[in-house]
Design a protein around this motif. Structure first.
Motif, PDB file in Angstrom:
ATOM      1  N   ASP A  65      45.376  30.853  41.837  1.00  0.00           N
ATOM      2  CA  ASP A  65      45.485  29.532  42.473  1.00  0.00           C
ATOM      3  C   ASP A  65      44.140  29.092  43.024  1.00  0.00           C
ATOM      4  O   ASP A  65      43.381  29.899  43.566  1.00  0.00           O
ATOM      5  N   GLY A  66      43.885  27.813  42.917  1.00  0.00           N
ATOM      6  CA  GLY A  66      42.666  27.251  43.471  1.00  0.00           C
ATOM      7  C   GLY A  66      42.807  26.990  44.958  1.00  0.00           C
ATOM      8  O   GLY A  66      43.883  27.083  45.536  1.00  0.00           O
ATOM      9  N   LEU A  81      36.825  32.108  43.176  1.00  0.00           N
ATOM     10  CA  LEU A  81      37.986  31.352  42.698  1.00  0.00           C
ATOM     11  C   LEU A  81      37.593  30.453  41.522  1.00  0.00           C
ATOM     12  O   LEU A  81      38.307  30.371  40.524  1.00  0.00           O
ATOM     13  N   ILE A  82      36.450  29.801  41.648  1.00  0.00           N
ATOM     14  CA  ILE A  82      35.974  28.926  40.569  1.00  0.00           C
ATOM     15  C   ILE A  82      35.657  29.747  39.322  1.00  0.00           C
ATOM     16  O   ILE A  82      36.056  29.393  38.210  1.00  0.00           O
ATOM     17  N   LEU A  83      34.952  30.856  39.506  1.00  0.00           N
ATOM     18  CA  LEU A  83      34.603  31.703  38.365  1.00  0.00           C
ATOM     19  C   LEU A  83      35.837  32.316  37.718  1.00  0.00           C
ATOM     20  O   LEU A  83      35.923  32.401  36.489  1.00  0.00           O
ATOM     21  N   ASN A 104      40.846  36.993  36.561  1.00  0.00           N
ATOM     22  CA  ASN A 104      41.205  37.135  37.969  1.00  0.00           C
ATOM     23  C   ASN A 104      40.587  38.365  38.621  1.00  0.00           C
ATOM     24  O   ASN A 104      40.579  38.474  39.839  1.00  0.00           O
ATOM     25  N   ASN A 105      40.062  39.273  37.821  1.00  0.00           N
ATOM     26  CA  ASN A 105      39.397  40.445  38.388  1.00  0.00           C
ATOM     27  C   ASN A 105      38.146  40.058  39.169  1.00  0.00           C
ATOM     28  O   ASN A 105      37.743  40.775  40.082  1.00  0.00           O
ATOM     29  N   THR A 153      35.773  40.544  44.298  1.00  0.00           N
ATOM     30  CA  THR A 153      35.095  39.890  45.418  1.00  0.00           C
ATOM     31  C   THR A 153      35.722  40.302  46.743  1.00  0.00           C
ATOM     32  O   THR A 153      35.005  40.556  47.719  1.00  0.00           O
ATOM     33  N   LEU A 154      37.036  40.394  46.779  1.00  0.00           N
ATOM     34  CA  LEU A 154      37.693  40.834  48.016  1.00  0.00           C
ATOM     35  C   LEU A 154      37.261  42.252  48.373  1.00  0.00           C
ATOM     36  O   LEU A 154      37.044  42.562  49.562  1.00  0.00           O
TER      37      LEU A 154
END
Length: 185
Positions: free
Chosen positions: A101-102, A161-163, A170-171, A176-177
């Motif tokens: 989700d954006g 999120l954009i990338l 989604n990885n 990133t998290l």
């Protein structure tokens, strides 16, 4: 008075989905009505100021969710900061469905949306920065380093999120998290 066909706890997430994917300008009243199962007239009954009021309600709904599920966790002093961060990152993952989700800020930050919601977006981003800065200072970082880490964390979340969307991976968001956790750990 007739009972509402759809409760706010179902209505607002449905509206959020449309705004997240279409943005403010791209979300049509037809789509907003369809996703809620309401007719346009019923939507106008609930939101007399139309699409702008719907978007404002979505911003408020998302702000409350983030405050409850992320900011309150990051600032909960009875738990160690490392524990707070881990729990908040899990909630951030849920907020963005693992990167699928954006961000609602992005959805509302195109020109017409930005003109209408700039103060709400700015407040929301500052709330994110303050929550992460407070976490950093609770971990013993100087104010300057805590502020830099907070800014970089927000940049990382938004950028990933954009990338993730653009590269259909989604990885990128999930990794990133982990990097944010390592930044503070």
């Amino acid at each position: 008075m007739r009972p509402q066909k759809i409760a706010d706890d179902q209505l607002l997430p449905a509206l959020t989905r449309v705004f997240r994917t279409k943005g403010y300008e791209g979300a049509s009243l037809k789509e907003l009505a369809e996703v809620t199962g309401l007719k346009k007239a019923s939507l106008y009954h609930r939101f007399p100021d139309g699409k702008q009021e719907m978007a404002e309600s979505v911003l408020e709904y998302m702000g409350q969710w983030v405050t409850t599920n992320i900011f309150n966790i990051l600032t909960k002093e009875e738990f160690p900061p490392e524990t707070r961060l881990k729990h908040a990152l899990v909630q951030i993952g849920k907020l963005y469905d693992g990167g699928k989700d954006g961000c609602i800020f992005r959805a509302f930050s195109m020109q017409a949306g930005l003109d209408l919601f700039q103060e709400g977006i700015k407040k929301g981003m500052n709330d994110w920065l303050n929550a992460f800065k407070n976490l950093g200072t609770a971990m013993g970082l100087s104010d300057k380093i805590a502020e830099e880490n907070a800014l970089q964390s927000l940049i990382d979340i938004q950028g990933s999120l954009i990338l993730s969307k653009g590269l259909q991976d989604n990885n990128i968001f999930k990794n990133t998290l982990k990097k944010i956790e390592n930044r503070y750990g």
